[in-house]
Design a protein around this motif. Structure first.
Motif, mmCIF file in Angstrom:
data_model
loop_
_atom_site.group_PDB
_atom_site.id
_atom_site.type_symbol
_atom_site.label_atom_id
_atom_site.label_comp_id
_atom_site.label_asym_id
_atom_site.label_seq_id
_atom_site.Cartn_x
_atom_site.Cartn_y
_atom_site.Cartn_z
ATOM 1 N N GLY A 37 32.028 59.378 25.053
ATOM 2 C CA GLY A 37 30.741 59.797 25.758
ATOM 3 C C GLY A 37 30.372 58.908 27.160
ATOM 4 N N ILE A 38 31.374 57.846 27.239
ATOM 5 C CA ILE A 38 31.045 56.780 28.344
ATOM 6 C C ILE A 38 30.666 57.473 29.734
ATOM 7 N N THR A 39 31.561 58.526 30.020
ATOM 8 C CA THR A 39 31.519 59.196 31.329
ATOM 9 C C THR A 39 31.534 60.882 30.951
ATOM 10 N N PRO A 40 30.727 61.540 31.808
ATOM 11 C CA PRO A 40 30.602 62.971 31.658
ATOM 12 C C PRO A 40 32.150 63.508 31.524
ATOM 13 N N ASP A 41 33.081 63.086 31.689
ATOM 14 C CA ASP A 41 34.482 63.782 31.766
ATOM 15 C C ASP A 41 35.333 62.798 31.058
ATOM 16 N N GLY A 60 35.673 55.265 19.839
ATOM 17 C CA GLY A 60 34.472 54.716 19.582
ATOM 18 C C GLY A 60 33.183 55.615 19.317
ATOM 19 N N LEU A 61 32.702 55.764 18.119
ATOM 20 C CA LEU A 61 31.461 56.473 18.280
ATOM 21 C C LEU A 61 30.095 55.558 18.386
ATOM 22 N N PRO A 62 29.235 55.588 19.566
ATOM 23 C CA PRO A 62 28.521 54.620 19.779
ATOM 24 C C PRO A 62 27.318 54.658 18.761
ATOM 25 N N THR A 77 28.735 50.756 24.993
ATOM 26 C CA THR A 77 28.087 51.542 24.049
ATOM 27 C C THR A 77 26.561 51.686 24.584
ATOM 28 N N ASP A 78 25.893 50.845 25.065
ATOM 29 C CA ASP A 78 24.683 51.052 25.731
ATOM 30 C C ASP A 78 24.808 52.081 26.734
ATOM 31 N N ALA A 79 25.763 52.145 27.690
ATOM 32 C CA ALA A 79 26.158 53.108 28.690
ATOM 33 C C ALA A 79 26.087 54.620 28.318
ATOM 34 N N ALA A 80 27.115 54.657 27.315
ATOM 35 C CA ALA A 80 27.374 55.988 26.472
ATOM 36 C C ALA A 80 25.897 56.504 25.773
ATOM 37 N N LEU A 81 25.093 55.584 25.173
ATOM 38 C CA LEU A 81 23.676 56.104 24.475
ATOM 39 C C LEU A 81 23.013 56.643 25.447
ATOM 40 N N ALA A 82 22.907 55.861 26.518
ATOM 41 C CA ALA A 82 21.902 56.050 27.657
ATOM 42 C C ALA A 82 22.359 57.195 28.254
ATOM 43 N N ARG A 83 23.327 57.731 28.305
ATOM 44 C CA ARG A 83 23.807 59.057 28.938
ATOM 45 C C ARG A 83 23.340 60.123 27.817
ATOM 46 N N GLY A 84 23.075 59.786 26.520
ATOM 47 C CA GLY A 84 22.658 60.716 25.719
ATOM 48 C C GLY A 84 24.001 61.150 24.350
ATOM 49 N N ALA A 85 24.818 60.303 24.704
ATOM 50 C CA ALA A 85 26.036 60.546 23.792
ATOM 51 C C ALA A 85 25.545 60.495 22.221
ATOM 52 N N THR A 86 26.009 61.441 21.280
ATOM 53 C CA THR A 86 25.984 61.401 20.127
ATOM 54 C C THR A 86 27.314 61.681 19.412
ATOM 55 N N LEU A 248 33.939 50.727 33.003
ATOM 56 C CA LEU A 248 32.774 50.003 33.335
ATOM 57 C C LEU A 248 32.704 49.875 34.948
ATOM 58 N N ASP A 249 33.823 49.280 35.445
ATOM 59 C CA ASP A 249 33.709 49.069 37.007
ATOM 60 C C ASP A 249 34.414 50.215 37.715
ATOM 61 N N GLY A 250 34.145 51.312 37.029
ATOM 62 C CA GLY A 250 34.384 52.731 37.930
ATOM 63 C C GLY A 250 35.829 53.138 38.012
ATOM 64 N N ALA A 251 36.784 52.545 37.178
ATOM 65 C CA ALA A 251 38.324 53.014 37.044
ATOM 66 C C ALA A 251 38.547 54.434 36.546
ATOM 67 N N GLY A 252 38.980 55.383 37.232
ATOM 68 C CA GLY A 252 39.475 56.531 36.712
ATOM 69 C C GLY A 252 40.319 56.561 35.983
ATOM 70 N N PRO A 253 40.609 58.011 35.216
ATOM 71 C CA PRO A 253 41.800 58.120 34.501
ATOM 72 C C PRO A 253 42.963 57.594 34.995
ATOM 73 N N ASP A 254 43.271 57.916 36.207
ATOM 74 C CA ASP A 254 44.745 57.538 36.772
ATOM 75 C C ASP A 254 44.633 56.045 36.882
ATOM 76 N N ASP A 255 43.644 55.306 37.113
ATOM 77 C CA ASP A 255 43.736 53.710 37.129
ATOM 78 C C ASP A 255 44.076 53.389 35.803
ATOM 79 N N LEU A 256 43.519 54.069 34.749
ATOM 80 C CA LEU A 256 43.661 53.589 33.349
ATOM 81 C C LEU A 256 45.099 53.826 32.952
ATOM 82 N N ARG A 257 45.546 55.099 33.261
ATOM 83 C CA ARG A 257 46.932 55.460 32.826
ATOM 84 C C ARG A 257 48.078 54.242 33.630
ATOM 85 N N ALA A 258 47.682 53.857 34.851
ATOM 86 C CA ALA A 258 48.655 52.890 35.506
ATOM 87 C C ALA A 258 48.458 51.292 34.774
ATOM 88 N N PHE A 259 47.386 51.096 34.406
ATOM 89 C CA PHE A 259 46.893 49.957 33.597
ATOM 90 C C PHE A 259 47.983 50.035 32.339
#
Length: 270
Positions: A37-41, A60-62, A77-86, A248-259
């Motif tokens: 739930g950290i981001t909408p997608d 991780g389940l926040p 975790t705080d960011a996901a909960l602030a988005r309303g993640a359950t 948290l710094d704004g990396a998207g899925p493609d960035d994480l795939r590369a890392f």
């Protein structure tokens, strides 16, 4: 086909069986972590992880009081909960995820398990296509009920071992853990670190004396060099804070795939 349907056919032991098969084939294992739930997608990260060569994924389940997590995972975790993640919505998202071909392992604190009750909680995990579970604040001497309930639902409860775990308890963890043994490289919380802790080598050696289950080393693995070093001793690595810092710094899925691809290459070189 959604994850809940495709994984419904998986029998008990799917996490350990898949990890064992890859390990026994000479592969070092990679399990990245993402806060649900950290981001909408956010499930797009899971697809990127699989594409980068992950062997399992920790979701991780926040929880509002993540006492064993360091600053980065707490922030996520705080960011996901602030988005309303359950928990319910995260599992619903996972249920809609196409089968990735690798196990999903949920991680959370025992309060969330108790909130709905172990039976209902584990059944919900299974319906969502989750095959494994990590509960870091569950003491070994209180794990019998959840271990049995999880096994009945087809969920493998992986136990944690730390550098200060005494030998008799370490042997018991090796016997009772399912899926894999999670080796905590240091005493402390999760988080990125400049070097792999010296205690990690001795811990993995001690765990392997008492079990043939895969041993995954976590807490502080942040770079390809650290992953390569960890792979010389453990069967694989768990990478959490380094992933979530990038998210948290704004990396998207493609960035994480590369890392993660850099970590995959480092492990494959070992």
């Amino acid at each position: 086909m959604t994850n809940s349907l495709s994984n419904a056919a998986l029998d008990q032991g799917s996490v350990e069986r898949q990890l064992r098969a890859r390990r026994d084939g000479g592969r070092r294992l990679l399990m990245p972590y993402v806060t649900g739930g950290i981001t909408p997608d956010w499930t797009a990260y899971l697809r990127a992880f699989a594409a980068a060569g992950a062997d399992a994924i920790e979701v991780g389940l926040p929880f509002s009081d993540p006492t064993l997590d360091g600053a980065t995972i707490q922030e996520a975790t705080d960011a996901a909960l602030a988005r309303g993640a359950t928990t319910r919505q995260i599992l619903a998202d996972l249920a809609e995820l196409p089968d990735l071909g690798i196990p999903l392992v949920a991680s959370t604190y025992y309060n969330l398990v108790l909130h709905d009750g172990p039976e209902a909680f584990c059944a919900a995990l299974r319906r969502a296509g989750v095959a494994g579970l990590i509960v870091p604040d569950l003491p070994l001497h209180e794990a019998d009920e959840l271990t049995g309930v999880a096994a009945a639902a087809g969920i493998e409860l992986a136990l944690l071992a730390s550098p200060t775990t005494p030998e008799p308890r370490l042997a018991e963890i090796g016997r009772r853990s399912r899926g894999f043994v999670y080796a905590v490289s240091i005493m402390g919380t999760t988080g990125e670190r400049a070097d792999l802790a010296a205690s990690a080598t001795e811990l993995t050696r001690r765990i392997k004396l008492g079990t043939d289950r895969p041993v995954l080393l976590g807490f502080g693995i942040s770079t390809p060099e650290q992953a390569r070093e960890a792979g010389r001793h453990a069967d694989g690595v768990v990478v959490g804070a380094a992933v979530m810092r990038r998210v948290l710094d704004g990396a998207g899925p493609d960035d994480l795939r590369a890392f993660l691809a850099t970590l995959r290459r480092a492990l494959d070189q070992e």
